[in-house]
Scaffold this motif. Structure first.
Motif, PDB file in Angstrom:
ATOM      1  N   VAL A   1       0.846  -1.208   0.000  1.00 51.10           N
ATOM      2  CA  VAL A   1       0.000   0.000   0.000  1.00 51.10           C
ATOM      3  C   VAL A   1       0.881   1.257   0.000  1.00 51.10           C
ATOM      4  O   VAL A   1       0.614   2.223  -0.730  1.00 51.10           O
ATOM      5  N   GLU A   2       1.951   1.245   0.808  1.00 47.20           N
ATOM      6  CA  GLU A   2       2.850   2.415   0.826  1.00 47.20           C
ATOM      7  C   GLU A   2       3.506   2.634  -0.533  1.00 47.20           C
ATOM      8  O   GLU A   2       3.650   3.770  -0.998  1.00 47.20           O
TER       9      GLU A   2
ATOM     10  N   PRO B   1       3.135 -18.238  -3.218  1.00 45.19           N
ATOM     11  CA  PRO B   1       3.083 -19.468  -4.013  1.00 45.19           C
ATOM     12  C   PRO B   1       1.784 -19.684  -4.784  1.00 45.19           C
ATOM     13  O   PRO B   1       1.721 -20.579  -5.625  1.00 45.19           O
ATOM     14  N   ASN B   2       0.746 -18.896  -4.537  1.00 42.18           N
ATOM     15  CA  ASN B   2      -0.528 -19.133  -5.241  1.00 42.18           C
ATOM     16  C   ASN B   2      -1.349 -17.843  -5.308  1.00 42.18           C
ATOM     17  O   ASN B   2      -0.963 -16.806  -4.760  1.00 42.18           O
ATOM     18  N   ALA B   3      -2.482 -17.937  -6.018  1.00 41.82           N
ATOM     19  CA  ALA B   3      -3.298 -16.752  -6.278  1.00 41.82           C
ATOM     20  C   ALA B   3      -3.845 -16.151  -4.976  1.00 41.82           C
ATOM     21  O   ALA B   3      -3.970 -14.933  -4.843  1.00 41.82           O
ATOM     22  N   LEU B   4      -4.134 -17.006  -3.997  1.00 47.35           N
ATOM     23  CA  LEU B   4      -4.679 -16.496  -2.738  1.00 47.35           C
ATOM     24  C   LEU B   4      -3.643 -15.633  -2.015  1.00 47.35           C
ATOM     25  O   LEU B   4      -3.952 -14.556  -1.498  1.00 47.35           O
ATOM     26  N   SER B   5      -2.385 -16.114  -1.997  1.00 48.59           N
ATOM     27  CA  SER B   5      -1.334 -15.336  -1.327  1.00 48.59           C
ATOM     28  C   SER B   5      -1.076 -14.030  -2.077  1.00 48.59           C
ATOM     29  O   SER B   5      -0.796 -12.993  -1.459  1.00 48.59           O
ATOM     30  N   GLU B   6      -1.208 -14.044  -3.406  1.00 46.06           N
ATOM     31  CA  GLU B   6      -1.036 -12.798  -4.171  1.00 46.06           C
ATOM     32  C   GLU B   6      -2.145 -11.802  -3.805  1.00 46.06           C
ATOM     33  O   GLU B   6      -1.893 -10.606  -3.672  1.00 46.06           O
ATOM     34  N   ARG B   7      -3.347 -12.328  -3.644  1.00 44.87           N
ATOM     35  CA  ARG B   7      -4.472 -11.464  -3.267  1.00 44.87           C
ATOM     36  C   ARG B   7      -4.230 -10.846  -1.879  1.00 44.87           C
ATOM     37  O   ARG B   7      -4.492  -9.677  -1.650  1.00 44.87           O
ATOM     38  N   MET B   8      -3.688 -11.677  -0.954  1.00 40.64           N
ATOM     39  CA  MET B   8      -3.386 -11.161   0.386  1.00 40.64           C
ATOM     40  C   MET B   8      -2.306 -10.079   0.323  1.00 40.64           C
ATOM     41  O   MET B   8      -2.383  -9.062   1.000  1.00 40.64           O
ATOM     42  N   PHE B   9      -1.297 -10.322  -0.524  1.00 39.77           N
ATOM     43  CA  PHE B   9      -0.193  -9.366  -0.665  1.00 39.77           C
ATOM     44  C   PHE B   9      -0.729  -7.999  -1.104  1.00 39.77           C
ATOM     45  O   PHE B   9      -0.296  -6.954  -0.625  1.00 39.77           O
ATOM     46  N   LEU B  10      -1.694  -8.022  -2.026  1.00 35.64           N
ATOM     47  CA  LEU B  10      -2.213  -6.775  -2.619  1.00 35.64           C
ATOM     48  C   LEU B  10      -3.369  -6.171  -1.813  1.00 35.64           C
ATOM     49  O   LEU B  10      -3.996  -5.210  -2.277  1.00 35.64           O
TER      50      LEU B  10
ATOM     51  N   GLY C   1      -5.761  -4.032   0.035  1.00 34.92           N
ATOM     52  CA  GLY C   1      -5.851  -2.584   0.254  1.00 34.92           C
ATOM     53  C   GLY C   1      -5.280  -1.737  -0.873  1.00 34.92           C
ATOM     54  O   GLY C   1      -5.499  -0.520  -0.915  1.00 34.92           O
ATOM     55  N   VAL C   2      -4.539  -2.346  -1.809  1.00 35.25           N
ATOM     56  CA  VAL C   2      -3.885  -1.559  -2.865  1.00 35.25           C
ATOM     57  C   VAL C   2      -4.906  -0.947  -3.816  1.00 35.25           C
ATOM     58  O   VAL C   2      -4.823   0.239  -4.171  1.00 35.25           O
ATOM     59  N   SER C   3      -5.918  -1.744  -4.217  1.00 35.49           N
ATOM     60  CA  SER C   3      -6.864  -1.231  -5.224  1.00 35.49           C
ATOM     61  C   SER C   3      -7.697  -0.075  -4.675  1.00 35.49           C
ATOM     62  O   SER C   3      -8.239   0.717  -5.440  1.00 35.49           O
ATOM     63  N   ASP C   4      -7.790   0.046  -3.337  1.00 34.93           N
ATOM     64  CA  ASP C   4      -8.540   1.173  -2.761  1.00 34.93           C
ATOM     65  C   ASP C   4      -7.876   2.500  -3.095  1.00 34.93           C
ATOM     66  O   ASP C   4      -8.549   3.520  -3.275  1.00 34.93           O
ATOM     67  N   ILE C   5      -6.548   2.503  -3.141  1.00 33.51           N
ATOM     68  CA  ILE C   5      -5.877   3.778  -3.395  1.00 33.51           C
ATOM     69  C   ILE C   5      -5.305   3.877  -4.805  1.00 33.51           C
ATOM     70  O   ILE C   5      -5.005   4.949  -5.290  1.00 33.51           O
ATOM     71  N   ARG C   6      -5.119   2.729  -5.455  1.00 32.73           N
ATOM     72  CA  ARG C   6      -4.585   2.749  -6.838  1.00 32.73           C
ATOM     73  C   ARG C   6      -5.278   1.635  -7.626  1.00 32.73           C
ATOM     74  O   ARG C   6      -4.768   0.520  -7.721  1.00 32.73           O
ATOM     75  N   PRO C   7      -6.436   1.944  -8.181  1.00 32.87           N
ATOM     76  CA  PRO C   7      -7.214   0.899  -8.852  1.00 32.87           C
ATOM     77  C   PRO C   7      -6.598   0.401 -10.153  1.00 32.87           C
ATOM     78  O   PRO C   7      -6.886  -0.710 -10.590  1.00 32.87           O
ATOM     79  N   ARG C   8      -5.763   1.226 -10.798  1.00 33.40           N
ATOM     80  CA  ARG C   8      -5.169   0.828 -12.087  1.00 33.40           C
ATOM     81  C   ARG C   8      -3.663   1.065 -12.062  1.00 33.40           C
ATOM     82  O   ARG C   8      -3.155   1.780 -11.210  1.00 33.40           O
ATOM     83  N   GLY C   9      -2.984   0.457 -13.065  1.00 35.57           N
ATOM     84  CA  GLY C   9      -1.548   0.719 -13.207  1.00 35.57           C
ATOM     85  C   GLY C   9      -0.723   0.056 -12.132  1.00 35.57           C
ATOM     86  O   GLY C   9       0.233   0.655 -11.608  1.00 35.57           O
ATOM     87  N   VAL C  10      -1.078  -1.189 -11.752  1.00 36.68           N
ATOM     88  CA  VAL C  10      -0.339  -1.944 -10.734  1.00 36.68           C
ATOM     89  C   VAL C  10      -0.127  -3.358 -11.244  1.00 36.68           C
ATOM     90  O   VAL C  10      -1.052  -3.964 -11.790  1.00 36.68           O
ATOM     91  N   MET C  11       1.060  -3.870 -11.080  1.00 40.78           N
ATOM     92  CA  MET C  11       1.241  -5.305 -11.364  1.00 40.78           C
ATOM     93  C   MET C  11       2.313  -5.905 -10.475  1.00 40.78           C
ATOM     94  O   MET C  11       3.221  -5.213 -10.002  1.00 40.78           O
TER      95      MET C  11
END
Ligand SMILES: [Zn+2]
Ligand SMILES: [Zn+2]
Length: 358
Positions: A290-291, A314-323, A325-335
């Motif tokens: 988020v920072e 290691p999987n899609a769930l952990s990627e979702r956890m990593f991200l 709160g990110v889409s709340d402040i930056r909905p686009r332009g993130v990978m």
């Protein structure tokens, strides 16, 4: 009808078994398969040498924590006649080879700082680029201490280098190519930027970031014609990355998901694993996803790419956890960066073309 289907399926299995047995027992066929594989993988990816684009190749998007899917910090930048690496973390050289990157033109390595996960693959990077044709000493730009890294590796690999020269000859392994040329970069204060390399349309700028007790630690900005990329290096949330990275096309930012690392620490504590201490210490000198997104927003960067990713995902769930709160402040332009990602930024446009070289 059912019987026909069963006979058909049986025939396919029988044919596959015959083909496998033939391959298993025929050295001639095996040699032909090997030749095909070598033809496929021994080539060089010449697309990154196109001078009408800035090319960014991700050869290591991980951290010091063991991760079978990600090498440690390593990113390559091809721009015009130049090829530079930002850090040379363990596993980076293997990934560059797997991505079929042309290595012989390696112009130098820009070090963000001297942690092991950023310097550890220097011997393999040096050897691979030397074997691919680099004949001048490899220039290593970095903070004070880079001269010790250069001298230490040169000493450790002195015999290895001498044997390679003796075996293959100086026409193949130029003697000068075995050497390092360390360049100490000094940045007077946090408000300063230092141009560490400039030639034609290419400019590389270094600046200070916050990775205490590692001082100094650098970020870098690379401008080529009208395209740009900024690298945060290892840092906690630091607006210097946004200041120097203002309006960059791509921001490559490190990130540690503190909420996940805290959970790992708690579990390690419960089972009496002494590395609980490390999990407690590391969040204070890295930025959360988020920072990093806040910094990318402040800079107005077009695309934020996470790299130096902690912890392992290691999987899609952990990627979702990593991200989280990110889409709340930056909905686009993130990978999420990954080993094998190649971004192509054509000059004279705003396009960012993503290629997957895995
Ligand atoms: Zn570090
Ligand atoms: Zn690191």
């Amino acid at each position: 009808m059912k019987r026909i289907w069963i006979f058909g399926a049986g025939g396919v299995v029988a044919l596959a078994l015959v083909a496998f047995a033939t391959l298993w027992l025929s050295p001639g066929l095996q040699d032909r398969v090997l030749t095909r594989m070598i033809e496929r993988f021994a080539g060089t990816n010449l697309a990154v040498l196109d001078p009408d684009a800035l090319h960014i190749v991700f050869c290591g998007t991980g951290s010091p924590l063991p991760d079978p899917d990600r090498a440690s910090a390593c990113i390559g930048v091809y721009a015009g006649d130049y090829f530079f690496l930002i850090d040379s973390g363990p596993g980076g050289a293997d990934n560059l080879t797997a991505m079929q990157m042309p290595m012989g033109g390696l112009s130098g390595v820009f070090y963000t700082h001297l942690h092991s996960d950023h310097i550890g693959d220097l011997p393999d990077i040096a050897l691979n680029s030397w074997a691919a044709g680099r004949s001048d000493p490899l220039t290593l730009y970095g903070p004070a201490g880079i001269e010790h890294v250069a001298a230490g590796y040169a000493e450790a690999f002195k015999l290895d280098n001498s044997w390679r020269i003796a075996h293959h000859g100086t026409d193949f392994f130029a003697v000068e190519g075995a050497k390092f040329n360390p360049v100490i970069v000094e940045i007077p204060d946090r408000d300063a930027t230092v141009t560490v390399f400039e030639a034609g349309d290419l400019k590389v700028t270094a600046f200070l970031v916050t990775h205490f007790p590692v001082t100094p630690a650098f970020g870098y900005r690379i401008d080529y014609k009208d395209r740009s990329v900024v690298f945060s290096g290892d840092t906690s949330r630091d607006e210097n990355v946004a200041r120097v990275g203002k309006d960059a096309d791509v921001m490559v930012h490190e990130a540690l998901a503190a909420h996940m690392v805290n959970t790992i620490g708690q579990v390690l504590g419960r089972i009496g694993d002494r590395r609980e201490k490390i999990m407690g210490d590391i969040p204070d000198y890295h930025a959360t996803p988020v920072e990093a997104a806040e910094i990318a927003n402040l800079a107005g960067a077009e695309l934020l790419v996470y790299s130096h990713i902690v912890p392992r995902l290691p999987n899609a769930l952990s990627e979702r956890m990593f991200l989280r709160g990110v889409s709340d402040i930056r909905p686009r332009g993130v990978m999420l960066g990954y080993d094998g990602l190649y971004l192509e930024l054509p000059v004279g446009s705003k396009k960012i073309v993503q290629h997957d070289l895995r």
